[in-house]
Design a protein around this motif. Sequence first.
Motif, short mmCIF file in Angstrom:
data_model
loop_
_atom_site.label_atom_id
_atom_site.label_comp_id
_atom_site.label_asym_id
_atom_site.label_seq_id
_atom_site.Cartn_x
_atom_site.Cartn_y
_atom_site.Cartn_z
N ALA A 333 80.06 38.14 38.02
CA ALA A 333 78.49 36.79 37.52
C ALA A 333 79.19 35.65 37.69
CB ALA A 333 78.97 37.23 36.34
N LEU A 334 80.00 34.90 37.49
CA LEU A 334 80.35 33.58 37.80
C LEU A 334 79.56 33.51 38.99
CD1 LEU A 334 81.80 31.50 36.34
CD2 LEU A 334 84.18 31.78 37.85
N GLY A 335 80.67 34.03 40.30
CA GLY A 335 79.90 34.11 41.85
C GLY A 335 78.24 33.53 41.64
N ASN A 336 77.60 34.39 41.28
CA ASN A 336 76.44 34.22 41.27
C ASN A 336 75.65 33.29 40.26
OD1 ASN A 336 75.94 36.91 42.45
ND2 ASN A 336 75.66 38.49 41.13
N LEU A 337 76.49 33.03 39.41
CA LEU A 337 76.19 31.39 37.92
C LEU A 337 76.07 30.51 39.10
CD1 LEU A 337 75.53 30.71 36.09
CD2 LEU A 337 77.66 29.97 35.26
N GLU A 338 76.92 30.22 39.78
CA GLU A 338 77.51 29.24 41.23
C GLU A 338 77.19 29.11 42.26
OE1 GLU A 338 82.49 28.79 41.15
OE2 GLU A 338 81.88 29.77 41.73
N GLU A 339 76.42 29.73 42.59
CA GLU A 339 75.14 30.43 43.57
C GLU A 339 73.98 29.64 43.25
OE1 GLU A 339 73.21 33.49 46.93
OE2 GLU A 339 75.50 33.69 45.81
N GLU A 351 89.16 28.85 34.59
CA GLU A 351 90.02 29.71 33.46
C GLU A 351 89.16 29.18 32.13
OE1 GLU A 351 94.25 28.64 31.74
OE2 GLU A 351 93.56 27.20 32.93
N ALA A 352 88.31 27.58 31.95
CA ALA A 352 88.07 27.74 30.94
C ALA A 352 86.76 28.78 30.14
CB ALA A 352 87.30 26.22 30.71
N ILE A 353 86.10 28.91 31.42
CA ILE A 353 84.90 30.03 31.54
C ILE A 353 85.25 31.58 31.19
CG2 ILE A 353 82.58 31.02 32.36
CD1 ILE A 353 82.63 27.62 33.71
N GLN A 354 86.18 31.88 31.55
CA GLN A 354 87.02 32.97 31.48
C GLN A 354 87.25 33.11 30.02
OE1 GLN A 354 89.74 34.64 34.13
NE2 GLN A 354 89.06 36.61 33.41
N THR A 355 88.17 32.10 29.36
CA THR A 355 88.68 31.99 28.45
C THR A 355 88.55 32.00 27.30
OG1 THR A 355 90.95 30.74 29.41
CG2 THR A 355 90.64 31.16 27.26
N ALA A 356 87.04 31.40 27.22
CA ALA A 356 86.12 31.51 26.54
C ALA A 356 84.91 32.46 26.37
CB ALA A 356 84.77 29.95 26.80
N LEU A 357 84.94 32.88 27.34
CA LEU A 357 84.50 33.97 26.92
C LEU A 357 85.09 35.73 26.41
CD1 LEU A 357 81.97 34.43 30.21
CD2 LEU A 357 81.48 33.16 27.88
N MET A 358 86.04 35.74 27.02
CA MET A 358 87.55 36.64 26.19
C MET A 358 88.29 36.70 25.22
SD MET A 358 86.41 38.27 29.25
CE MET A 358 86.42 38.22 30.42
N LEU A 382 76.69 31.84 31.57
CA LEU A 382 77.49 33.00 32.09
C LEU A 382 77.09 34.16 30.69
CD1 LEU A 382 78.60 34.15 34.94
CD2 LEU A 382 80.68 33.62 33.51
N TYR A 383 78.00 33.58 29.48
CA TYR A 383 77.34 34.60 28.12
C TYR A 383 76.18 35.08 28.46
CZ TYR A 383 77.64 36.13 23.54
OH TYR A 383 77.64 36.83 22.20
N ALA A 384 75.17 34.28 28.46
CA ALA A 384 74.03 34.74 28.02
C ALA A 384 73.54 36.23 29.26
CB ALA A 384 72.58 33.70 28.55
N GLU A 385 74.33 36.10 30.78
CA GLU A 385 73.98 36.45 31.92
C GLU A 385 74.82 38.00 31.58
OE1 GLU A 385 74.92 37.01 36.90
OE2 GLU A 385 74.63 35.12 35.65
N LEU A 386 76.13 37.74 30.69
CA LEU A 386 76.87 38.86 30.57
C LEU A 386 76.41 39.97 29.82
CD1 LEU A 386 80.76 37.41 31.55
CD2 LEU A 386 79.40 39.20 32.61
N HIS A 387 76.24 39.48 27.86
CA HIS A 387 75.28 40.14 27.32
C HIS A 387 73.67 40.47 27.50
CE1 HIS A 387 79.06 38.28 25.68
NE2 HIS A 387 78.93 39.03 24.99
N GLY A 388 72.90 40.39 28.96
CA GLY A 388 71.95 40.65 28.82
C GLY A 388 70.93 39.87 27.63
N CYS A 389 71.34 39.00 27.11
CA CYS A 389 70.38 37.76 26.87
C CYS A 389 69.35 36.73 26.90
CB CYS A 389 70.91 37.73 25.31
SG CYS A 389 72.60 36.67 24.92
N SER A 390 67.92 36.09 26.21
CA SER A 390 68.09 35.34 27.16
C SER A 390 68.33 34.42 26.45
CB SER A 390 66.35 35.43 27.05
OG SER A 390 65.41 34.40 26.64
N LEU A 391 68.21 32.72 26.70
CA LEU A 391 68.54 31.16 26.84
C LEU A 391 67.42 30.22 25.78
CD1 LEU A 391 70.66 30.35 29.88
CD2 LEU A 391 72.11 30.48 27.54
N ASP A 392 66.33 31.19 26.03
CA ASP A 392 65.61 30.47 25.66
C ASP A 392 64.79 30.63 24.50
OD1 ASP A 392 62.56 30.41 24.60
OD2 ASP A 392 61.77 30.40 27.07
#
Length: 821
Positions: A333-339, A351-358, A382-392
């Motif tokens: 998911a992180l790779g997709n987000l970077e792209e 590390e910060a993004i992973q620690t925040a989500l975990m 990434l939270y929205a993508e991994l949890h399948g929720c919208s940011l809007d």
Amino acid sequence: MDKQDSLDLFSEQGKFMKGKHLVTIFHNEQNLYTVLRIRVEETNEQYEDKEAVITGYFPRIHEQETYIFFGEVKEHPKFGAQFHATHFRKDLPQSKQGIISYLSGDLFKGIGKKTAEKIVDTLGEKAITRIIEKPSVLDQIPKLAPEKAKELYDTLMEHQGLEQVMVALNEFGFGPQLSMKIYQVYKEKAIDVIQNNPYKLVEDIQGIGFGRADELGGQLGLTGNHPDRIKAACLYTLENSSIQGGHVFMEAEELLVEVKKLLEDNQNVEIEFTDISNEIINLGEEGKLVAEEQRVYLPSLYYSEKGLVVNIKRILEQTEYENQFPESEFLLALGNLEERLGVQYGPSQKEAIQTALMSPMMILTGGPGTGKTTVIKGIVELYAELHGCSLDPKDYKKEEPYPFLLAAPTGRAAKRMTESTGLPAVTIHRLLRWNGAEGFDHNEDQPLEGKILIIDETSMVDIWLAHQLFKSLPDNIQVIVVGDEDQLPSVGPGQVLKDLLDSSRVPTVRLTDIYRQAEGSSIIELAHQIKKGYLPDDISAQQPDRSFIKCTTSQIPQVVEKVVANAKKKGYSPRNIQVLAPMYRGPAGIDRLNELLQDLFNPNSDGTRKELAFGDLKYRIGDKILQLVNQPEANVFNGDMGEVVAIFYAKENTEKQDQLIVSFDGIEVTYNRPDLSQITHAYCCSVHKSQGSEFPIVVLPVVKSYFRMLRRNLIYTAITRSKQFLILVGEEEALKMGIERGEDTERNTTLVKKLVQLLPELQDERNTKDQSGSQSENKLQNENSTGKDKKMDYIEIIKNADPMIGMDNLTPYDFMEEQEA
């Protein structure tokens, strides 16, 4: 009583105007400032008009009632003669028939003419005065029900009690505005409170310090070691320590010394330490302070610190987040987000993004340019993508809570979060729905709804606000705390971010790699050098994005004016240029620079433009404005900057009151004349007020005359407000001296200690050296400790107080008797 007799009687109290109230032009419910018009019946002023405008501080004045106002006529430059009243009273009827008509009027519900006649027949023509002085006299009235008697008394007190109180307070030397504050708190009991314990004013009335109360105490014979005097000095000293020094508590020994000095300096008497200790014990038993070991707290700060720890523990004890996503799923998911975003996260950012989500809670800290904003955006995306929720937010139904909560201490910091993430962000006060004196709508009983909370600029959050926020969090929420630990601490008491980091009890990621302005920039590099405590040798060398102009204190105004004028010529507006200074007074102070910069950006040299004067300030349309206090009902908060968009004089609006309209990024707020103390000019502002904001150009004067305020964290905070250009002006030696000075005194807090005691299982071995010894020796006081146990805490203050405190220049020999030769 004939007209001449009444004139003579009123004249004994000074200049007056008596008349029937026609209309209230303006009335402020907060401070009771009022403008009204009366039909003049009698006066001893040289005043010929049939009507007069009265200004002063009053409750609601009833139309068609007659009042006597005491004060004097003053000439307003725009509105002509006005009678400025210091106090007033309702004109009471003097004849028997007049009193009957008054009591049977619309003001007193349920009192008819027959009942009024009974009251006057029984109590005489001084019936009203007798009832006010002793309401039990109404028991003598035949067939007057107790509830009717109480209603009659309450109505009389509402309309007559204020007058008596205001007159008495005026005699005690209180001005009308302060008198109204006192009346609002105590009502008709105000005089009793002052006469019995004037020191209670220190506790209850904002704007009255110990010195003023002690003057009253001296007049009333409450001197020396009177218990009320000592208690007030203790509370005043504790409060002053929290406001001025940011301390959460005072050491008992220090409190004893400070209180003794205050009491003795004010009345030139000697006070024993045991007398002070005894009153500290009594204050503790009354619940007005809390003593723990050798520390003394105001209750609000003690329970804020304790409550914050309990709620952090509650959040950290959530375990469902640790392994909710396999690492392979996270990395994909992180790779997709970077792209998708076209970014490449560094190792510490990943590390910060992973620690925040975990993790249930994480601290993200780092200096300028290290990518905190980039990480925040990555977390929410990434939270929205991994949890399948919208940011809007529009994708959520009305009853469905939006999962993302973004908040910051100031409006400008919240706006920056919105700009960087594309998500709605608000102030912490707004998030919790602050209603002023009524407190917050969200609390432990009405928690927030959301799944993830990100708090930015946490270094600005004091212990009280942090407690209010964390106790309002639901159990199933993830919290990300973001801030720069090297910036100035909060204006209010505590140092929440620093203490959380020092405790090592919350998962933390420190960003150290510099990303922003990496190429061809020197501002971020300078900030990190200052952070380490040194000034580069090339500080005075011209750089593409910064410069240093050497000048003396007396030259600062002229140099700042030239720098800003050049920026103005290049098309920069006041919104894009921010002058910062640490002090208000003096030739290089904020007040002087604001005056100079207003004339540069928004002149009125020919006097043809609309202008509204308030004190020493003059406001014009287009002025840059700084909000000084929180105004939650208008969604405007301390530190917000806006622009004057309109000025209305009293004759131009229905409220008949001068008004200033200020736009804060589209939010328009109306300020009536009494409200203008809530704002000031913002062309130059303090470094503290600039926290949470960034500006394209920052001009920073640094001279030795600022020395008392110059500290490394203040200079660091000021420099990191600059996004594109930094212009330092002043003395290189002053800059160097300031950078070499850390904080002279550490703030007194026990947040680290309490976190370590309550969360030992999360202890990080890398940081045990400061926590394993004295910081963990003592256990938190048990929630269910008995009254006896609590009293022992207070007694410890006396037992362990050093008997030699305050006697540094004495030796034991000074206490020995001289031997006879």
